[in-house]
Design an enzyme around this catalytic site. Structure first.
Site, PDB file in Angstrom:
ATOM      1  CG  ASP A 177       8.231  10.596  -6.587  1.00  0.00           C
ATOM      2  OD1 ASP A 177       8.952  11.081  -5.697  1.00  0.00           O
ATOM      3  OD2 ASP A 177       7.297   9.807  -6.355  1.00  0.00           O
ATOM      4  CE  LYS A 220      -4.456   0.433   2.156  1.00  0.00           C
ATOM      5  NZ  LYS A 220      -5.471  -0.569   2.356  1.00  0.00           N
ATOM      6  N   GLY A 221       0.984   1.891  -1.114  1.00  0.00           N
ATOM      7  CA  GLY A 221       1.857   3.064  -1.185  1.00  0.00           C
ATOM      8  C   GLY A 221       1.134   4.308  -0.708  1.00  0.00           C
ATOM      9  CB  ALA A 222       2.228   7.819  -0.594  1.00  0.00           C
ATOM     10  CD  GLU A 223       0.153   9.298  -6.238  1.00  0.00           C
ATOM     11  OE1 GLU A 223      -0.836   9.590  -6.918  1.00  0.00           O
ATOM     12  OE2 GLU A 223       1.295   9.201  -6.698  1.00  0.00           O
TER      13      GLU A 223
END
Ligand SMILES: Nc1ncnc2c1ncn2[C@@H]1O[C@H](COP(=O)(O)OP(=O)(O)O)[C@@H](O)[C@H]1O
Ligand SMILES: [Mg+2]
Length: 202
Positions: free
Chosen positions: A118, A6-9
């Site tokens: 990024d 589960k990433g930031a986005e």
């Protein structure tokens, strides 16, 4: 489908495509954003990511192959890259070659005016010494020295924070690799220094 991370986005799911390991990256809603705006942002980043994954690959920087892009679902189905993040792989013993290679690959992207947006060692994977760049959702097309310098400076900041034990040699290797391959390397490196000085006086 198995939730891998589960990433930031986004949520990353392990799945299959034509009997091969595949990864589904699905951008999830951010409830603090207005619903329509949020939908637009997720669509736009999905579109950019898919486009730049393909563009980078064409110009000779390894990226996962894109199998399918679904803007309504805000998702990209791509090749699963086995291996680890450079963040977890870099050591005092191996950083010289890896950092030089990273610099060369960034130079290749910039030579074709692809600004990643990024750059971090979490967004570069490594397998048998081979690098794969991911997470192009903040990518852009730009010829500007300033934009390329900022791309590198953002990377420098996270690199310093994540790999303090490899400083300054690690960053110097990245810049050496970059300088050997980039067309406006000298001007871009000068611009990085200029921005850093500017930041110190403010
Ligand atoms: N194609 C892939 N193959 C294998 N692992 C991947 C792939 N894409 C992403 N990952 C893993 O998932 C993590 C998050 O993916 P990323 O695209 O960077 O999403 P985020 O926008 O959340 O940072 C990566 O750091 C990496 O560990
Ligand atoms: Mg990422």
């Amino acid at each position: 489908m198995k939730l891998l991370r589960k990433g930031a986005e986004a949520e990353l799911y392990l799945t299959e495509f034509e009997n091969k390991g595949a990864l589904l990256k699905k951008r999830v809603p951010k409830n603090y954003r207005n619903k329509e705006l949020d939908d637009e942002i997720r669509k736009s980043r999905t579109r950019l990511e898919s486009r730049f994954l393909a563009k980078a690959r064409k110009l000779g920087v390894a990226t996962p192959q894109v199998y399918d892009t679904d803007l309504e679902e805000h998702s990209i189905l791509m090749e699963f890259i086995s291996g680890t993040r450079v963040k977890d792989a870099l050591t005092k013993k191996n950083f010289e070659t890896i950092c030089t290679d990273i610099g060369e690959d960034i130079a290749r992207l910039h030579a074709y005016d692809l600004v990643h947006g990024d750059l971090t060692t979490s967004n570069i994977l490594i397998h048998n010494g081979r690098l794969t760049f991911i997470d192009f959702g903040l990518g852009s097309n730009s010829k500007k020295i300033e934009d390329k310098a900022v791309d590198l400076l953002v990377f420098k900041k996270t690199f310093e924070a994540t790999h303090a034990d490899l400083m300054p040699a690690g960053w110097e290797k990245i810049i050496a690799g970059y300088s050997a391959k980039a067309k406006d390397a000298e001007a871009i490196v000068k611009q990085i220094e200029k921005i850093e000085k500017r930041a110190r006086y403010h």
